[in-house]
Design an enzyme around this catalytic site. Structure first.
Site, PDB file in Angstrom:
ATOM      1  N   SER A 101       7.089  -3.217 -13.586  1.00 27.93           N
ATOM      2  CA  SER A 101       7.553  -1.731 -12.711  1.00 27.93           C
ATOM      3  C   SER A 101       7.863  -2.230 -11.670  1.00 27.93           C
ATOM      4  O   SER A 101       7.920  -3.231 -10.505  1.00 27.93           O
ATOM      5  CB  SER A 101       5.796  -1.058 -12.620  1.00 27.93           C
ATOM      6  OG  SER A 101       4.887  -1.539 -11.796  1.00 27.93           O
ATOM      7  N   GLY A 102       8.137  -0.949 -11.165  1.00 25.94           N
ATOM      8  CA  GLY A 102       8.428  -0.689  -9.638  1.00 25.94           C
ATOM      9  C   GLY A 102       9.527  -1.529  -8.862  1.00 25.94           C
ATOM     10  O   GLY A 102      10.701  -2.164  -9.253  1.00 25.94           O
TER      11      GLY A 102
ATOM     12  N   ASP B 181      -3.224 -12.283 -14.517  1.00 32.38           N
ATOM     13  CA  ASP B 181      -3.692 -11.308 -14.477  1.00 32.38           C
ATOM     14  C   ASP B 181      -3.816 -11.953 -13.151  1.00 32.38           C
ATOM     15  O   ASP B 181      -5.100 -13.156 -13.662  1.00 32.38           O
ATOM     16  CB  ASP B 181      -5.343 -11.008 -15.111  1.00 32.38           C
ATOM     17  CG  ASP B 181      -5.516 -10.086 -14.504  1.00 32.38           C
ATOM     18  OD1 ASP B 181      -5.704  -9.535 -13.371  1.00 32.38           O
ATOM     19  OD2 ASP B 181      -6.391  -9.415 -14.308  1.00 32.38           O
TER      20      ASP B 181
ATOM     21  N   TYR C 295      -5.879  -3.216   1.912  1.00 29.82           N
ATOM     22  CA  TYR C 295      -4.597  -3.708   1.525  1.00 29.82           C
ATOM     23  C   TYR C 295      -4.065  -4.082   3.111  1.00 29.82           C
ATOM     24  O   TYR C 295      -3.246  -5.058   3.122  1.00 29.82           O
ATOM     25  CB  TYR C 295      -3.938  -1.991   1.339  1.00 29.82           C
ATOM     26  CG  TYR C 295      -2.461  -1.930   1.231  1.00 29.82           C
ATOM     27  CD1 TYR C 295      -2.098  -2.727  -0.208  1.00 29.82           C
ATOM     28  CD2 TYR C 295      -1.318  -1.642   1.997  1.00 29.82           C
ATOM     29  CE1 TYR C 295      -0.454  -2.604  -1.193  1.00 29.82           C
ATOM     30  CE2 TYR C 295       0.150  -1.678   1.125  1.00 29.82           C
ATOM     31  CZ  TYR C 295       0.349  -2.038   0.618  1.00 29.82           C
ATOM     32  OH  TYR C 295       2.029  -2.177  -0.354  1.00 29.82           O
TER      33      TYR C 295
ATOM     34  N   LYS D 206      -2.227  -7.520   3.566  1.00 26.35           N
ATOM     35  CA  LYS D 206      -0.608  -7.267   3.682  1.00 26.35           C
ATOM     36  C   LYS D 206      -0.694  -7.906   5.925  1.00 26.35           C
ATOM     37  O   LYS D 206       0.038  -9.074   5.862  1.00 26.35           O
ATOM     38  CB  LYS D 206       0.136  -6.197   4.238  1.00 26.35           C
ATOM     39  CG  LYS D 206       0.070  -5.598   2.309  1.00 26.35           C
ATOM     40  CD  LYS D 206       1.377  -6.365   1.643  1.00 26.35           C
ATOM     41  CE  LYS D 206       1.146  -5.627   0.069  1.00 26.35           C
ATOM     42  NZ  LYS D 206       2.112  -6.920  -0.725  1.00 26.35           N
TER      43      LYS D 206
HETATM   44  N1  LIG Z   1       6.440   0.894  -2.915  1.00 28.20           N
HETATM   45  C1  LIG Z   1       6.692   0.899  -1.939  1.00 28.20           C
HETATM   46  O1  LIG Z   1       6.938   2.206  -0.926  1.00 28.20           O
HETATM   47  C2  LIG Z   1       6.232  -0.540  -1.162  1.00 28.20           C
HETATM   48  C3  LIG Z   1       5.949  -0.598   0.166  1.00 28.20           C
HETATM   49  C4  LIG Z   1       5.470  -1.746   1.335  1.00 28.20           C
HETATM   50  C5  LIG Z   1       4.792  -2.370  -0.113  1.00 28.20           C
HETATM   51  N2  LIG Z   1       5.152  -2.576  -1.464  1.00 28.20           N
HETATM   52  C6  LIG Z   1       4.314  -3.640  -1.837  1.00 28.20           C
HETATM   53  O2  LIG Z   1       5.293  -3.561  -2.518  1.00 28.20           O
HETATM   54  C7  LIG Z   1       4.490  -4.513  -4.251  1.00 28.20           C
HETATM   55  C8  LIG Z   1       5.466  -3.681  -5.498  1.00 28.20           C
HETATM   56  O3  LIG Z   1       4.769  -2.287  -5.485  1.00 28.20           O
HETATM   57  P1  LIG Z   1       5.348  -1.156  -6.257  1.00 28.20           P
HETATM   58  O4  LIG Z   1       5.997  -0.090  -5.542  1.00 28.20           O
HETATM   59  O5  LIG Z   1       6.830  -2.160  -7.140  1.00 28.20           O
HETATM   60  O6  LIG Z   1       4.709  -1.161  -7.257  1.00 28.20           O
HETATM   61  P2  LIG Z   1       3.470  -0.903  -8.359  1.00 28.20           P
HETATM   62  O7  LIG Z   1       5.006  -0.357  -9.449  1.00 28.20           O
HETATM   63  O8  LIG Z   1       2.649   0.146  -8.785  1.00 28.20           O
HETATM   64  O9  LIG Z   1       4.016  -2.547  -8.861  1.00 28.20           O
HETATM   65  C9  LIG Z   1       2.817  -3.397  -8.601  1.00 28.20           C
HETATM   66  C10 LIG Z   1       2.865  -4.502  -9.577  1.00 28.20           C
HETATM   67  O10 LIG Z   1       2.347  -5.511  -8.980  1.00 28.20           O
HETATM   68  C11 LIG Z   1       1.741  -6.249 -10.319  1.00 28.20           C
HETATM   69  N3  LIG Z   1      -0.014  -5.968 -10.298  1.00 28.20           N
HETATM   70  C12 LIG Z   1      -0.668  -5.198 -10.078  1.00 28.20           C
HETATM   71  N4  LIG Z   1      -2.535  -6.046 -10.399  1.00 28.20           N
HETATM   72  C13 LIG Z   1      -2.059  -7.473 -10.258  1.00 28.20           C
HETATM   73  C14 LIG Z   1      -2.422  -8.214 -11.432  1.00 28.20           C
HETATM   74  N5  LIG Z   1      -3.657  -8.014 -11.502  1.00 28.20           N
HETATM   75  N6  LIG Z   1      -2.432  -9.596 -11.999  1.00 28.20           N
HETATM   76  C15 LIG Z   1      -0.737  -9.309 -12.095  1.00 28.20           C
HETATM   77  N7  LIG Z   1       0.368  -8.627 -11.708  1.00 28.20           N
HETATM   78  C16 LIG Z   1      -0.315  -7.049 -11.007  1.00 28.20           C
HETATM   79  C17 LIG Z   1       1.644  -4.915 -11.238  1.00 28.20           C
HETATM   80  O11 LIG Z   1       1.994  -5.470 -13.222  1.00 28.20           O
HETATM   81  P3  LIG Z   1       0.856  -5.115 -14.127  1.00 28.20           P
HETATM   82  O12 LIG Z   1      -0.280  -3.671 -13.440  1.00 28.20           O
HETATM   83  O13 LIG Z   1       1.556  -5.219 -15.187  1.00 28.20           O
HETATM   84  O14 LIG Z   1      -0.186  -6.712 -14.260  1.00 28.20           O
HETATM   85  C18 LIG Z   1       2.909  -4.570 -10.848  1.00 28.20           C
HETATM   86  O15 LIG Z   1       3.887  -5.221 -12.077  1.00 28.20           O
HETATM   87  C19 LIG Z   1       4.154  -4.607  -3.824  1.00 28.20           C
HETATM   88  O16 LIG Z   1       3.103  -5.827  -3.431  1.00 28.20           O
HETATM   89  C20 LIG Z   1       3.470  -3.883  -2.596  1.00 28.20           C
HETATM   90  O17 LIG Z   1       1.910  -3.602  -1.740  1.00 28.20           O
HETATM   91  C21 LIG Z   1       5.540  -1.580  -2.248  1.00 28.20           C
END
Ligand SMILES: NC(=O)c1ccc[n+]([C@@H]2O[C@H](COP(=O)([O-])OP(=O)(O)OC[C@H]3O[C@@H](n4cnc5c(N)ncnc54)[C@H](OP(=O)(O)O)[C@@H]3O)[C@@H](O)[C@H]2O)c1
Length: 263
Positions: free
Chosen positions: A29-30, A72, A167, A171
């Protein structure tokens, strides 16, 4: 007669990743799904990992040369096993993108030790194992490579209004681990850098920030550019740090946050 000018090489070619094997986590995702498409378009063989493997397999089917691995990262040794599975399947890792991450906006006095440990496992322990094993593969085989960690504005500052102490710890730790390993591996051919995104719409942020009028108004008023990031606004930072375009860059935090951390 004017002297013949040498043909100018295409300056954008240094951003290409043709022939490189890239491992990226959190691609179900994302941001991670977007990153996988961008790396594929730049020519890389992309190895993608997450728990929701059906989503990752569907994405792999849309890309040129991509593989899906179930992982995982909350489980002991998961980062090590994922790196080894990638090397077994593709022979090597040239670029690692540590993208998978979890958040949990509990009030700090409600955060249990298990909550804290789970966030650290996915956001810091697994990335460390993946970096260690990737660097081992690169150094042992006398190649060069790049690691891109996905941090956050929480890598650089506290936020306070949104309570997520685990978090913030994970981070912040990821950014200083970036600096430490960059320094340790700078002469060994492994560069380590960290992108620190501001607010981008995803499953992580949609409910509290983009779909909630109060959350959205707060985020927009607090961000100097007055908006969240668009889906393609991390592409440039990712390609820069993953490719030879950043060959003299290591140990940096690159905020892509509309100015959040400049005020
Ligand atoms: N969106 C923002 O505004 C933002 C801002 C700053 C930083 N970030 C960072 O960007 C990164 C991606 O976040 P996102 O916004 O795209 O969120 P997201 O859509 O929730 O994606 C998170 C991803 O991490 C994977 N994940 C979570 N738990 C896991 C586990 N136990 N084992 C393996 N994979 C796992 C999920 O896959 P599964 O659930 O399928 O395992 C998913 O693909 C993260 O590190 C987040 O902290 C995001």
């Amino acid at each position: 007669m004017l002297p013949m000018m040498a043909a100018q090489p295409d300056p954008t070619s240094i951003f290409r990743l043709d022939g490189k094997v890239v491992l990226i986590t959190g691609t179900s995702s994302g941001l991670g799904a977007r990153f996988a498409r961008v790396l594929d378009a730049a020519g890389a063989t992309v190895v993608m990992a997450a728990r929701r493997i059906e989503r990752v397999e569907a994405l792999a089917g849309e890309l040129r040369d991509a593989y899906a691995i179930h992982s995982d990262l909350s489980q002991p040794n998961a980062g090590t096993e994922l790196a080894h599975a990638t090397i077994e399947r593709c022979g090597r890792i040239d670029v690692l993108v540590n993208n998978a991450g979890v958040s949990n906006t509990l009030k700090t006095n409600e955060v249990t030790n298990d909550d804290f440990a789970r966030t650290i496992a996915v956001n810091l322990q697994a990335p460390f194992e993946l970096m260690r094993e990737t660097a081992r593969d690169i150094v042992d085989n006398r190649r060069t490579g790049a690691i891109v960690n996905i941090g956050s504005i929480w890598s650089m500052v506290g936020v306070g209004m949104i309570t997520d102490a685990p978090y913030a710890a994970s981070k912040g730790g990821l950014l200083n681990l970036t600096r430490e390993l960059a320094a340790q591996w700078a002469r060994k051919g492994v560069r380590v850098n960290c992108i620190c995104p501001g607010w981008f719409e995803s499953e992580l942020t949609r409910d509290a920030m983009f779909d909630d009028p109060n959350g959205k108004a707060w985020m927009e008023s607090r961000t100097p550019m007055g908006r969240g990031g668009a889906a393609d606004e991390l592409d440039g930072a990712l390609l820069f740090l993953a490719s030879e375009a950043s060959s003299f860059v290591t140990g940096i935090a690159l905020p892509v946050d509309g100015g959040w951390t400049c005020v």
